[in-house]
Design a protein around this motif. Structure first.
Motif, PDB file in Angstrom:
ATOM      1  N   PRO A  98       1.469  12.524  -2.296  1.00  0.00           N
ATOM      2  CA  PRO A  98       1.073  13.923  -2.092  1.00  0.00           C
ATOM      3  C   PRO A  98       2.264  14.880  -2.044  1.00  0.00           C
ATOM      4  CG  PRO A  98       1.002  12.750  -0.017  1.00  0.00           C
ATOM      5  CD  PRO A  98       1.308  11.727  -1.083  1.00  0.00           C
ATOM      6  N   LEU A  99       3.475  14.349  -1.960  1.00  0.00           N
ATOM      7  CA  LEU A  99       4.649  15.215  -1.836  1.00  0.00           C
ATOM      8  C   LEU A  99       5.259  15.613  -3.182  1.00  0.00           C
ATOM      9  CD1 LEU A  99       6.382  13.525   1.227  1.00  0.00           C
ATOM     10  CD2 LEU A  99       4.763  15.420   1.195  1.00  0.00           C
ATOM     11  N   VAL A 100       4.921  14.893  -4.244  1.00  0.00           N
ATOM     12  CA  VAL A 100       5.442  15.252  -5.568  1.00  0.00           C
ATOM     13  C   VAL A 100       4.808  16.575  -5.987  1.00  0.00           C
ATOM     14  CG1 VAL A 100       5.560  14.607  -8.006  1.00  0.00           C
ATOM     15  CG2 VAL A 100       5.878  12.874  -6.242  1.00  0.00           C
ATOM     16  N   GLY A 101       5.626  17.531  -6.291  1.00  0.00           N
ATOM     17  CA  GLY A 101       5.143  18.844  -6.698  1.00  0.00           C
ATOM     18  C   GLY A 101       4.895  19.795  -5.547  1.00  0.00           C
ATOM     19  N   ILE A 132      15.101  18.849  -0.563  1.00  0.00           N
ATOM     20  CA  ILE A 132      15.836  17.774   0.100  1.00  0.00           C
ATOM     21  C   ILE A 132      15.044  17.217   1.292  1.00  0.00           C
ATOM     22  CG2 ILE A 132      17.219  19.256   1.619  1.00  0.00           C
ATOM     23  CD1 ILE A 132      18.564  16.195  -0.217  1.00  0.00           C
ATOM     24  N   VAL A 133      14.311  18.073   2.001  1.00  0.00           N
ATOM     25  CA  VAL A 133      13.491  17.608   3.122  1.00  0.00           C
ATOM     26  C   VAL A 133      12.309  16.786   2.599  1.00  0.00           C
ATOM     27  CG1 VAL A 133      12.022  18.326   5.055  1.00  0.00           C
ATOM     28  CG2 VAL A 133      14.170  19.522   4.607  1.00  0.00           C
ATOM     29  N   ILE A 134      11.718  17.233   1.530  1.00  0.00           N
ATOM     30  CA  ILE A 134      10.589  16.497   0.940  1.00  0.00           C
ATOM     31  C   ILE A 134      11.072  15.147   0.413  1.00  0.00           C
ATOM     32  CG2 ILE A 134       8.835  16.515  -0.867  1.00  0.00           C
ATOM     33  CD1 ILE A 134       8.858  19.618  -0.608  1.00  0.00           C
ATOM     34  N   ALA A 135      12.201  15.147  -0.297  1.00  0.00           N
ATOM     35  CA  ALA A 135      12.741  13.897  -0.826  1.00  0.00           C
ATOM     36  C   ALA A 135      13.120  12.944   0.308  1.00  0.00           C
ATOM     37  CB  ALA A 135      13.949  14.171  -1.707  1.00  0.00           C
ATOM     38  N   ALA A 136      13.723  13.480   1.366  1.00  0.00           N
ATOM     39  CA  ALA A 136      14.082  12.642   2.509  1.00  0.00           C
ATOM     40  C   ALA A 136      12.836  12.079   3.183  1.00  0.00           C
ATOM     41  CB  ALA A 136      14.918  13.443   3.508  1.00  0.00           C
ATOM     42  N   SER A 137      11.757  12.840   3.217  1.00  0.00           N
ATOM     43  CA  SER A 137      10.507  12.357   3.796  1.00  0.00           C
ATOM     44  C   SER A 137       9.954  11.185   2.993  1.00  0.00           C
ATOM     45  CB  SER A 137       9.475  13.487   3.839  1.00  0.00           C
ATOM     46  OG  SER A 137       9.914  14.523   4.677  1.00  0.00           O
ATOM     47  N   VAL A 138      10.052  11.299   1.681  1.00  0.00           N
ATOM     48  CA  VAL A 138       9.593  10.216   0.810  1.00  0.00           C
ATOM     49  C   VAL A 138      10.439   8.964   1.048  1.00  0.00           C
ATOM     50  CG1 VAL A 138       9.452   9.492  -1.598  1.00  0.00           C
ATOM     51  CG2 VAL A 138       8.612  11.734  -0.947  1.00  0.00           C
ATOM     52  N   LEU A 139      11.758   9.142   1.078  1.00  0.00           N
ATOM     53  CA  LEU A 139      12.640   7.997   1.343  1.00  0.00           C
ATOM     54  C   LEU A 139      12.369   7.402   2.721  1.00  0.00           C
ATOM     55  CD1 LEU A 139      16.028   9.197  -0.162  1.00  0.00           C
ATOM     56  CD2 LEU A 139      14.642   7.269  -0.934  1.00  0.00           C
ATOM     57  N   GLY A 140      12.160   8.258   3.705  1.00  0.00           N
ATOM     58  CA  GLY A 140      11.873   7.775   5.057  1.00  0.00           C
ATOM     59  C   GLY A 140      10.601   6.952   5.113  1.00  0.00           C
ATOM     60  N   VAL A 157       0.837  -1.205   0.000  1.00  0.00           N
ATOM     61  CA  VAL A 157       0.000   0.000   0.000  1.00  0.00           C
ATOM     62  C   VAL A 157       0.873   1.257   0.000  1.00  0.00           C
ATOM     63  CG1 VAL A 157      -1.633   1.346   1.393  1.00  0.00           C
ATOM     64  CG2 VAL A 157      -2.040  -1.084   1.002  1.00  0.00           C
ATOM     65  N   VAL A 158       1.878   1.282   0.863  1.00  0.00           N
ATOM     66  CA  VAL A 158       2.768   2.451   0.909  1.00  0.00           C
ATOM     67  C   VAL A 158       3.514   2.609  -0.417  1.00  0.00           C
ATOM     68  CG1 VAL A 158       4.837   3.414   2.012  1.00  0.00           C
ATOM     69  CG2 VAL A 158       2.969   2.527   3.413  1.00  0.00           C
ATOM     70  N   ALA A 159       3.997   1.514  -0.987  1.00  0.00           N
ATOM     71  CA  ALA A 159       4.699   1.591  -2.273  1.00  0.00           C
ATOM     72  C   ALA A 159       3.776   2.134  -3.364  1.00  0.00           C
ATOM     73  CB  ALA A 159       5.249   0.221  -2.662  1.00  0.00           C
ATOM     74  N   LEU A 160       2.531   1.686  -3.395  1.00  0.00           N
ATOM     75  CA  LEU A 160       1.586   2.181  -4.404  1.00  0.00           C
ATOM     76  C   LEU A 160       1.261   3.656  -4.200  1.00  0.00           C
ATOM     77  CD1 LEU A 160      -0.782  -0.915  -4.691  1.00  0.00           C
ATOM     78  CD2 LEU A 160       0.941  -0.135  -6.349  1.00  0.00           C
ATOM     79  N   ILE A 161       1.118   4.072  -2.951  1.00  0.00           N
ATOM     80  CA  ILE A 161       0.911   5.502  -2.673  1.00  0.00           C
ATOM     81  C   ILE A 161       2.108   6.299  -3.167  1.00  0.00           C
ATOM     82  CG2 ILE A 161       0.787   7.248  -0.842  1.00  0.00           C
ATOM     83  CD1 ILE A 161      -0.918   5.205   0.766  1.00  0.00           C
ATOM     84  N   VAL A 179       2.121   3.675  10.265  1.00  0.00           N
ATOM     85  CA  VAL A 179       1.753   4.998  10.796  1.00  0.00           C
ATOM     86  C   VAL A 179       2.841   6.023  10.492  1.00  0.00           C
ATOM     87  CG1 VAL A 179       1.358   6.299  12.930  1.00  0.00           C
ATOM     88  CG2 VAL A 179       0.173   4.129  12.557  1.00  0.00           C
ATOM     89  N   VAL A 180       4.096   5.665  10.711  1.00  0.00           N
ATOM     90  CA  VAL A 180       5.197   6.595  10.427  1.00  0.00           C
ATOM     91  C   VAL A 180       5.235   6.937   8.940  1.00  0.00           C
ATOM     92  CG1 VAL A 180       7.723   6.805  10.349  1.00  0.00           C
ATOM     93  CG2 VAL A 180       6.595   5.997  12.430  1.00  0.00           C
ATOM     94  N   ALA A 181       5.087   5.941   8.089  1.00  0.00           N
ATOM     95  CA  ALA A 181       5.098   6.202   6.642  1.00  0.00           C
ATOM     96  C   ALA A 181       3.957   7.138   6.245  1.00  0.00           C
ATOM     97  CB  ALA A 181       5.001   4.887   5.871  1.00  0.00           C
ATOM     98  N   LEU A 182       2.772   6.904   6.770  1.00  0.00           N
ATOM     99  CA  LEU A 182       1.625   7.755   6.426  1.00  0.00           C
ATOM    100  C   LEU A 182       1.789   9.171   6.976  1.00  0.00           C
ATOM    101  CD1 LEU A 182      -1.297   5.201   6.856  1.00  0.00           C
ATOM    102  CD2 LEU A 182      -0.248   6.006   4.723  1.00  0.00           C
ATOM    103  N   ILE A 183       2.366   9.305   8.166  1.00  0.00           N
ATOM    104  CA  ILE A 183       2.642  10.645   8.705  1.00  0.00           C
ATOM    105  C   ILE A 183       3.629  11.374   7.809  1.00  0.00           C
ATOM    106  CG2 ILE A 183       3.811  11.896  10.585  1.00  0.00           C
ATOM    107  CD1 ILE A 183       2.479   9.876  12.516  1.00  0.00           C
ATOM    108  N   LEU A 184       4.699  10.687   7.397  1.00  0.00           N
ATOM    109  CA  LEU A 184       5.685  11.329   6.529  1.00  0.00           C
ATOM    110  C   LEU A 184       5.079  11.772   5.204  1.00  0.00           C
ATOM    111  CD1 LEU A 184       8.799   9.097   7.219  1.00  0.00           C
ATOM    112  CD2 LEU A 184       8.565  11.523   7.747  1.00  0.00           C
ATOM    113  N   LEU A 185       4.118  11.013   4.717  1.00  0.00           N
ATOM    114  CA  LEU A 185       3.511  11.331   3.424  1.00  0.00           C
ATOM    115  C   LEU A 185       2.369  12.358   3.529  1.00  0.00           C
ATOM    116  CD1 LEU A 185       3.428   7.796   1.819  1.00  0.00           C
ATOM    117  CD2 LEU A 185       4.879   9.728   1.148  1.00  0.00           C
ATOM    118  N   PHE A 186       1.548  12.258   4.560  1.00  0.00           N
ATOM    119  CA  PHE A 186       0.325  13.064   4.594  1.00  0.00           C
ATOM    120  C   PHE A 186       0.241  14.108   5.704  1.00  0.00           C
ATOM    121  CE2 PHE A 186      -0.879   9.136   2.406  1.00  0.00           C
ATOM    122  CZ  PHE A 186      -1.444   9.669   1.250  1.00  0.00           C
TER     123      PHE A 186
END
Length: 183
Positions: free
Chosen positions: A97-100, A106-114, A87-91, A170-177
């Protein structure tokens, strides 16, 4: 220490040549791959459960359907951390939501990687739950009249074992949303 500082400066200057959307998209692709590493756990766990189920059936053919039921039920629970990672990989790939997003790239990219890396925590629950499923199938083969107690105990243990996978999700969803580091 100076070499590390020089390396960091070099990397930041190199990354600066890319626009934020490209950088975040590249991080999302890597993160999706990292997230799927968690599939190792359910694979190992389900293999163990299937092996123990087969062993139990070999020792008690009269109880084949009950052993198979317990093995399949337990193996299905063991797959949940793999499903969370998918699910996280598909999101990350299709609904990120972070693309664009505006902000420090660098913080946004690191959040995606995290977000992707956090899902690796799903390896543990997958293996642990598979182990529980295998032992459940094994015991039902040995003591069929205790199937309901064995299954109840197995499922309770698997539920507790899933907490690490849920924390990762939960951590992945927080980082993304709901990332507190991004404006």
């Amino acid at each position: 220490m100076e070499e590390i500082s020089n390396l960091v400066v070099f990397l930041l200057e190199w990354l600066d040549q890319f626009d934020a959307k490209t950088l975040v998209s590249a991080a999302a692709v890597l993160a999706a791959g990292f997230a799927m590493i968690a599939g190792i756990g359910p694979g190992v766990g389900q293999g163990y459960a299937a092996g123990k189920g087969a062993e139990a059936v070999g020792k008690n053919q009269k109880n084949t359907s009950n052993i198979t039921l317990v093995m399949l039920l337990g193996a299905a629970v063991a797959e949940t951390s793999g499903i969370f990672s998918l699910v996280v990989a598909l999101i990350l790939l299709y609904a990120n939501p972070l693309v664009g997003m505006e902000g420090v790239a660098i913080v946004i990219a690191a959040s995606v990687l995290g977000a992707g890396l956090s899902m690796i925590a799903g390896i543990g629950p997958g293996i642990g739950q598979g182990y529980a499923a295998g032992k459940g199938a094994e015991r039902v083969g040995q003591r069929p009249k205790y199937q309901s107690v064995i299954v109840r105990t197995m499922l309770l243990g698997q539920a507790v074992g899933q907490t690490t996978g849920i924390y990762a999700l939960v951590v992945a969803l927080i980082l993304l949303f709901a990332n507190p580091l991004i404006g």
